[in-house]
Design a protein around this motif. Structure first.
Motif, PDB file in Angstrom:
ATOM      1  N   ALA A  26       0.857  -1.181   0.068  1.00  0.00           N
ATOM      2  CA  ALA A  26      -0.008   0.026  -0.151  1.00  0.00           C
ATOM      3  C   ALA A  26       0.830   1.343   0.027  1.00  0.00           C
ATOM      4  N   SER A  27       1.962   1.135   0.741  1.00  0.00           N
ATOM      5  CA  SER A  27       2.841   2.410   0.858  1.00  0.00           C
ATOM      6  C   SER A  27       3.493   2.599  -0.618  1.00  0.00           C
ATOM      7  N   ALA A  28       4.034   1.594  -1.405  1.00  0.00           N
ATOM      8  CA  ALA A  28       4.499   1.705  -2.825  1.00  0.00           C
ATOM      9  C   ALA A  28       3.292   2.112  -3.773  1.00  0.00           C
ATOM     10  N   ASP A  29       2.026   1.870  -3.523  1.00  0.00           N
ATOM     11  CA  ASP A  29       1.072   2.172  -4.416  1.00  0.00           C
ATOM     12  C   ASP A  29       0.580   3.794  -4.037  1.00  0.00           C
ATOM     13  N   LEU A  30       0.740   4.032  -2.834  1.00  0.00           N
ATOM     14  CA  LEU A  30       0.593   5.480  -2.530  1.00  0.00           C
ATOM     15  C   LEU A  30       1.520   6.493  -3.051  1.00  0.00           C
ATOM     16  N   PHE A  31       2.750   5.956  -2.981  1.00  0.00           N
ATOM     17  CA  PHE A  31       3.924   6.767  -3.646  1.00  0.00           C
ATOM     18  C   PHE A  31       3.747   7.058  -5.126  1.00  0.00           C
ATOM     19  N   GLU A  32       3.039   5.866  -5.656  1.00  0.00           N
ATOM     20  CA  GLU A  32       3.139   6.282  -7.041  1.00  0.00           C
ATOM     21  C   GLU A  32       1.795   7.325  -7.395  1.00  0.00           C
ATOM     22  N   ASN A  33       0.870   7.009  -6.444  1.00  0.00           N
ATOM     23  CA  ASN A  33      -0.224   8.006  -6.748  1.00  0.00           C
ATOM     24  C   ASN A  33       0.029   9.449  -6.259  1.00  0.00           C
ATOM     25  N   ILE A  34       1.222   9.629  -5.406  1.00  0.00           N
ATOM     26  CA  ILE A  34       1.633  10.931  -5.112  1.00  0.00           C
ATOM     27  C   ILE A  34       2.272  11.385  -6.157  1.00  0.00           C
ATOM     28  N   ALA A  35       3.131  10.611  -6.852  1.00  0.00           N
ATOM     29  CA  ALA A  35       4.104  11.073  -7.953  1.00  0.00           C
ATOM     30  C   ALA A  35       3.124  11.673  -8.862  1.00  0.00           C
ATOM     31  N   ARG A  36       1.976  10.738  -9.444  1.00  0.00           N
ATOM     32  CA  ARG A  36       1.108  11.459 -10.012  1.00  0.00           C
ATOM     33  C   ARG A  36       0.246  12.539  -9.811  1.00  0.00           C
ATOM     34  N   LEU A  37      -0.139  12.768  -8.739  1.00  0.00           N
ATOM     35  CA  LEU A  37      -0.674  13.893  -8.263  1.00  0.00           C
ATOM     36  C   LEU A  37       0.101  15.127  -8.140  1.00  0.00           C
ATOM     37  N   GLN A  38       1.602  14.907  -8.110  1.00  0.00           N
ATOM     38  CA  GLN A  38       2.551  15.899  -8.100  1.00  0.00           C
ATOM     39  C   GLN A  38       2.306  16.887  -9.445  1.00  0.00           C
ATOM     40  N   GLU A  39       2.017  15.974 -10.531  1.00  0.00           N
ATOM     41  CA  GLU A  39       1.815  16.726 -11.885  1.00  0.00           C
ATOM     42  C   GLU A  39       0.885  17.967 -11.813  1.00  0.00           C
ATOM     43  N   LEU A  40      -0.167  17.629 -10.637  1.00  0.00           N
ATOM     44  CA  LEU A  40      -1.240  18.748 -10.567  1.00  0.00           C
ATOM     45  C   LEU A  40      -0.757  19.926  -9.746  1.00  0.00           C
ATOM     46  N   GLN A  41       0.454  19.681  -9.450  1.00  0.00           N
ATOM     47  CA  GLN A  41       1.282  20.897  -8.640  1.00  0.00           C
ATOM     48  C   GLN A  41       0.459  21.472  -7.377  1.00  0.00           C
ATOM     49  N   PRO A  42       0.008  20.546  -6.530  1.00  0.00           N
ATOM     50  CA  PRO A  42      -0.782  20.927  -5.146  1.00  0.00           C
ATOM     51  C   PRO A  42       0.157  22.050  -4.413  1.00  0.00           C
ATOM     52  N   SER A  43      -0.483  22.908  -3.515  1.00  0.00           N
ATOM     53  CA  SER A  43       0.275  23.817  -2.909  1.00  0.00           C
ATOM     54  C   SER A  43       0.952  23.203  -1.581  1.00  0.00           C
ATOM     55  N   PHE A  44       0.355  22.276  -1.242  1.00  0.00           N
ATOM     56  CA  PHE A  44       0.883  21.201  -0.249  1.00  0.00           C
ATOM     57  C   PHE A  44       0.109  19.935  -0.119  1.00  0.00           C
ATOM     58  N   VAL A  45       0.688  18.876   0.355  1.00  0.00           N
ATOM     59  CA  VAL A  45      -0.160  17.637   0.746  1.00  0.00           C
ATOM     60  C   VAL A  45      -0.170  17.579   2.393  1.00  0.00           C
ATOM     61  N   SER A  46      -1.209  16.865   2.926  1.00  0.00           N
ATOM     62  CA  SER A  46      -0.889  16.560   4.409  1.00  0.00           C
ATOM     63  C   SER A  46      -1.307  15.240   4.753  1.00  0.00           C
ATOM     64  N   VAL A  47      -0.669  14.654   5.825  1.00  0.00           N
ATOM     65  CA  VAL A  47      -0.919  13.355   6.172  1.00  0.00           C
ATOM     66  C   VAL A  47      -1.673  13.149   7.601  1.00  0.00           C
ATOM     67  N   THR A  48      -2.701  12.207   7.732  1.00  0.00           N
ATOM     68  CA  THR A  48      -3.285  12.301   8.722  1.00  0.00           C
ATOM     69  C   THR A  48      -2.574  11.549   9.863  1.00  0.00           C
ATOM     70  N   TYR A  49      -3.093  11.667  11.153  1.00  0.00           N
ATOM     71  CA  TYR A  49      -2.510  11.167  12.301  1.00  0.00           C
ATOM     72  C   TYR A  49      -3.517  10.036  13.162  1.00  0.00           C
ATOM     73  N   GLY A  50      -3.209   8.731  13.218  1.00  0.00           N
ATOM     74  CA  GLY A  50      -3.964   7.860  13.915  1.00  0.00           C
ATOM     75  C   GLY A  50      -3.863   7.853  15.557  1.00  0.00           C
ATOM     76  N   ALA A  51      -4.391   6.985  16.102  1.00  0.00           N
ATOM     77  CA  ALA A  51      -4.304   6.933  17.632  1.00  0.00           C
ATOM     78  C   ALA A  51      -3.324   5.848  18.038  1.00  0.00           C
ATOM     79  N   GLY A  52      -3.022   4.774  17.340  1.00  0.00           N
ATOM     80  CA  GLY A  52      -2.088   3.876  17.923  1.00  0.00           C
ATOM     81  C   GLY A  52      -0.637   4.269  17.350  1.00  0.00           C
ATOM     82  N   GLY A  53       0.324   3.504  18.112  1.00  0.00           N
ATOM     83  CA  GLY A  53       1.721   3.777  17.972  1.00  0.00           C
ATOM     84  C   GLY A  53       2.242   3.405  16.678  1.00  0.00           C
ATOM     85  N   SER A  54       1.838   2.244  16.068  1.00  0.00           N
ATOM     86  CA  SER A  54       2.585   1.933  14.827  1.00  0.00           C
ATOM     87  C   SER A  54       2.028   3.023  13.636  1.00  0.00           C
TER      88      SER A  54
END
Ligand code: FAD
Length: 304
Positions: A26-54
């Motif tokens: 899933a991490s590799a897939d996400l990075f591919e998607n981030i690369a695709r979305l990078q072409e759209l030149q977003p102002s920033f991207v954000s990453v959510t934060y869960g409750a568990g340690g891992s």
């Protein structure tokens, strides 16, 4: 880039939200998607934060990876729940040394998986206190961390009295927030009303609109389960009910979100924040529908 510089440089910001993936695949897939979305030149991207340690470690790792391996600005979500002050200090020190300049400061929700969770054990009970704390910490930028906070166009369930809620939001902004990013919503009138109430309360920071295209019946049901608070209008529900399969649902959801974005852009929204659910296709299709190949083109087409 510090969020204040992003706002200075962009009359309208376009941002994408991801959550930390659970597996290497899933991490590799996400990075591919981030690369695709990078072409759209977003102002920033954000990453959510869960409750568990891992999951928390995965947020930290993903944020640092985006910052170091792409040319995107990464904003890390951070919550009060299940954190002591020394832990928060450690996280912010790590971010400062990795060049992360911006934090979305949240209270978080009581973790469902921790039966004995006691909110009183947390260093902070409300996001306002976390904002103040983050602002007090040294960052790589001399202005300190850029700080965003959450806003709720349809109201937050914890404070049914909307006036009290606005007072709480105003205190949170006065504690040092640079901007507000809203919960997702499907009726623009809710956003416009919220924006006006912010204005009446004397809140002057940029307000970014949270957009989530519905792409399947499952994501819609999950949204209801998580009680995200977003009301799906009967008109949209009826259109989804008519769909033969999820491909059709996705078309309806993307069309609805496109019309929302078109209307928000016409009404001088300060930013569009896309809840991507870690995928790139729906956001790309919204851009295509709006007739733009990237964020810069979207702003260029805005009426003067
Ligand atoms: P607060 O601003 O602390 O508000 C929480 C409630 O307390 C509100 O009802 C408020 O009115 C009330 N309140 C505030 N101050 C006071 C006071 N002094 N006295 C009494 N009541 C008060 N959750 C996550 O766990 N991880 C994420 O990554 C995450 N990302 C999000 C991103 C966005 C854009 C949004 C909109 C939400 C996100 N959330 C996330 C969900 C959020 O943590 C929850 O909705 C949470 O219930 C509220 O967070 P808050 O920061 O608005 O809290």
């Amino acid at each position: 880039m510090h969020i204040l510089d992003i706002f200075d440089a962009n009359p309208t910001t376009f941002s994408f939200e991801f959550f930390p993936p659970k597996t290497d695949k899933a991490s590799a897939d996400l990075f591919e998607n981030i690369a695709r979305l990078q072409e759209l030149q977003p102002s920033f991207v954000s990453v959510t934060y869960g409750a568990g340690g891992s999951t928390r470690e995965r947020t930290h790792d993903l944020i640092v990876r985006i910052q170091q391996q792409t040319n995107l600005t990464a904003v890390s979500h951070l919550t009060c729940v299940c954190h002591s002050e020394p832990e928060l200090t450690g996280i912010l020190e790590r971010y400062a040394s990795s060049g992360i300049e911006n934090i979305l400061a949240l209270r978080g929700d009581p973790p469902r998986t921790l039966e004995n969770y006691d909110p009183k054990a947390d260093a902070f009970q409300f996001a306002e206190q976390l904002v103040r704390f983050v602002r007090s910490r040294p960052a790589s930028d001399t202005r300190g961390f850029g700080v965003g906070v959450a806003g709720f166009p349809e109201g937050h369930p914890g404070t049914p009295n909307r006036r009290e809620e606005m007072d709480n939001l105003k205190r949170k902004v006065d504690a040092g927030a640079d901007y507000i990013c809203t919960q997702l919503f499907f009726c623009n009138d809710d956003f416009y009303d919220f924006r006006e109430r912010c204005d009446l309360a004397g809140i002057r920071v940029p307000i970014l609109a949270g957009i989530m295209p519905i792409t399947s019946r499952e994501t819609m049901m999950r949204m209801f389960e998580l009680a995200l608070g977003a009301r799906v209008p009967a008109k949209l529900l009826r259109a989804i009910d008519r769909c033969a399969d999820n491909e059709a649902v996705s078309k309806v959801g993307v069309h609805w979100a496109t019309e929302q974005c078109r209307d928000l852009l016409d009404n001088q929204v300060r930013g569009l924040h896309f809840y991507t659910l870690n995928r790139s296709d729906a956001t790309r299709r919204i851009y295509e529908n709006l007739g733009a190949k990237d964020s810069l083109a979207l702003v260029a087409r805005r009426p003067a």
